[in-house]
Design a protein around this motif. Structure first.
Motif, PDB file in Angstrom:
ATOM      1  N   THR A  10       1.376   5.175   0.856  1.00 10.00           N
ATOM      2  CA  THR A  10       0.864   6.251   1.711  1.00 10.00           C
ATOM      3  C   THR A  10       0.401   7.411   0.835  1.00 10.00           C
ATOM      4  OG1 THR A  10       2.370   5.624   3.477  1.00 10.00           O
ATOM      5  CG2 THR A  10       1.425   7.839   3.579  1.00 10.00           C
ATOM      6  N   ARG A  17      -3.222   3.976   0.755  1.00 11.87           N
ATOM      7  CA  ARG A  17      -3.657   4.128   2.137  1.00 11.87           C
ATOM      8  C   ARG A  17      -3.708   5.621   2.466  1.00 11.87           C
ATOM      9  NH1 ARG A  17       0.117   1.639   4.242  1.00 11.87           N
ATOM     10  NH2 ARG A  17       1.388   3.368   5.017  1.00 11.87           N
ATOM     11  N   ALA A  21      -8.338   2.606  -1.418  1.00 16.23           N
ATOM     12  CA  ALA A  21      -7.645   1.531  -0.704  1.00 16.23           C
ATOM     13  C   ALA A  21      -7.626   0.264  -1.551  1.00 16.23           C
ATOM     14  CB  ALA A  21      -8.323   1.274   0.638  1.00 16.23           C
ATOM     15  N   MET A  78       0.844  -1.203   0.000  1.00 11.68           N
ATOM     16  CA  MET A  78       0.000   0.000   0.000  1.00 11.68           C
ATOM     17  C   MET A  78       0.879   1.253   0.000  1.00 11.68           C
ATOM     18  SD  MET A  78      -3.342  -0.819   0.247  1.00 11.68           S
ATOM     19  CE  MET A  78      -4.283   0.311   1.254  1.00 11.68           C
TER      20      MET A  78
END
Length: 438
Positions: free
Chosen positions: A3, A79, A74, A1
């Motif tokens: 950021t 994320r 997501a 994921m």
């Protein structure tokens, strides 16, 4: 994921390029959720600066749209750890999501108080930080106003000087229902009002007007820059801010510092409601008859037009960069961040007598309800360092009583020539700016 920071975009744009540069410096992806734009090409230009974007079917965003976008992003590998909204109508949505995510932001009650001009005035009055009397306007009931004072009408929620005017005759309040219909039908600005279309009337503060570009972190107030509204034109039902300069020229350094201290006290009076973090564009006037400063508005966002560019020119620091960075600032880096804000502050430079840079930026406005046939600003000499033309041939301007900006232009100037440059650049821009309507 990966950021990411989520940008809440209004109809396909919201300082996207500038926010993307800020997130890139932090090594964070920029993703967005946008309300539906009128023109697909607007969103296409913004997409170039985004890692991903979710577009809704409505012309304005709602809470459910933001939460759905976070889930959808997501699923795509992002994320979301914080939200950012440069568009005032989405400021509460930003705070709502940041509270869920644990990002650094103001509490929602403080923002609601700032965004309600009537309740803000009542609060400052009760705290003995304002002497301005104000009343909510009740439809069909003329307010009982002191005839010895001048009075000013404005929406409880508003922006772009929408329907702001000196009340020369109480009978002028009969225009408010028609103005409210404009507010409801203005597709671009409707979200600003947050379904609030009521008005207030308050004492008119006669004197020069300024804006403080301010940053709050952990409840500590830092004034990065101060602008004076050097050219203001009052039309029948709106106010056009034609030119801003920094630093101010009509008041001396001592008075500017008094104004900064007053703004600090007013923001501190909101700390109990949760005003702790973020960028603010605080509009104030110096009430010459009473020799005191008065808050006009506390906007929980950075200033519009070329405010951000001017702050960067004057201080060497970008307000938007600082705001973006602060959202995810680790606790261990807070002291260093405060120190950076102190070093960046033009107001601190004025306090210590250190040299400061100077800027002049101006705006040109259009005629409501008209269609632009041609627009041009090509001065043969002294071109602005920053030029932004907001409309093209064929643009239909909204039939709304607000400032409809066609162009913004900014010049760097020598601080010791700032007062003279106000007149020079005003004439220069008027001579070379041309717009024709169909």
């Amino acid at each position: 994921m990966k950021t990411a920071i989520l940008l809440l975009m209004h109809q396909g744009k919201s300082y996207t390029e500038e926010v993307a540069a800020a997130t890139a410096r932090l090594g964070i992806a920029l993703v967005a959720v946008s309300s539906r734009p009128d023109a697909p090409e607007v969103l296409a230009m913004s997409r170039r600066h985004l890692a991903d974007v979710v577009v809704t079917e409505e012309p304005e965003l709602h809470s459910g749209d933001v939460e759905k976008a976070v889930r959808e992003l997501a699923d795509r590998g992002y994320r979301v750890e914080a939200a950012l909204a440069t568009f005032e109508g989405y400021r509460l949505l930003m705070a709502e999501l940041n509270e869920l995510l644990g990002a650094r932001d103001c509490a929602e009650p403080a923002l609601r108080l700032c965004l309600d001009k009537y309740e803000l005035r009542r609060h400052l009055f009760a705290e003995k930080l304002s002497e301005v009397r104000g009343y909510r306007i009740t439809p069909g009931v003329p307010p009982e106003l002191d005839a010895r004072a001048r009075w000013f009408v404005k929406p409880v929620r508003g922006a772009s000087s929408f329907a702001t005017f000196v009340l020369d005759d109480v009978g002028d309040l009969a225009d408010l229902p028609a103005i409210q219909e404009q507010m409801r039908s203005d597709r671009r600005m409707k979200a600003i009002f947050m379904d609030r279309y009521d008005f207030l009337v308050e004492e008119y503060v006669e004197g020069p007007e300024f804006s403080f570009e301010t940053f709050v972190l952990d409840g500590r107030v830092h004034h990065l820059c101060v602008h004076e509204k050097a050219r203001v034109e009052r039309l029948e039902r709106t106010v056009l801010e034609g030119m801003s300069v920094s630093p101010p020229v009509s008041v001396d350094r001592r008075l500017v510092l008094e104004g900064a201290d007053h703004v600090t006290r007013c923001l501190a009076a909101l700390a109990g409601h949760g005003l702790t973090d973020g960028a603010f564009h605080v509009e104030v006037k110096y009430w010459e008859a009473r020799k005191r400063w008065e808050i006009i508005e506390i906007n929980p966002r950075m200033g519009g037009s070329l405010i951000n560019a001017s702050v960067r020119t004057v201080t060497g620091h970008c307000l938007l960069d600082l705001w973006t960075e602060s959202l995810l600032l680790p606790d261990a880096e807070r002291d260093a961040f405060h120190a950076r804000l102190v070093r960046a502050s033009q107001v601190e430079a004025l306090r210590t007598g250190a040299p400061t840079r100077a800027t002049v930026f101006l705006s040109k406005y259009g005629r409501k309800g008209r269609t632009v046939d041609a627009i041009r600003f090509e001065p043969p000499d002294r071109p602005p360092r920053i030029l932004r033309v907001h409309v093209t041939e064929g643009t239909e301007l909204e039939a709304s009583d607000r400032g409809i900006c066609l162009m913004d232009a900014l010049w760097d100037v020598a601080v010791d020539r700032l007062e003279a440059e106000i007149d020079v650049l005003d004439r220069h821009a008027t001579e070379h700016f041309h717009v024709r309507y169909r």
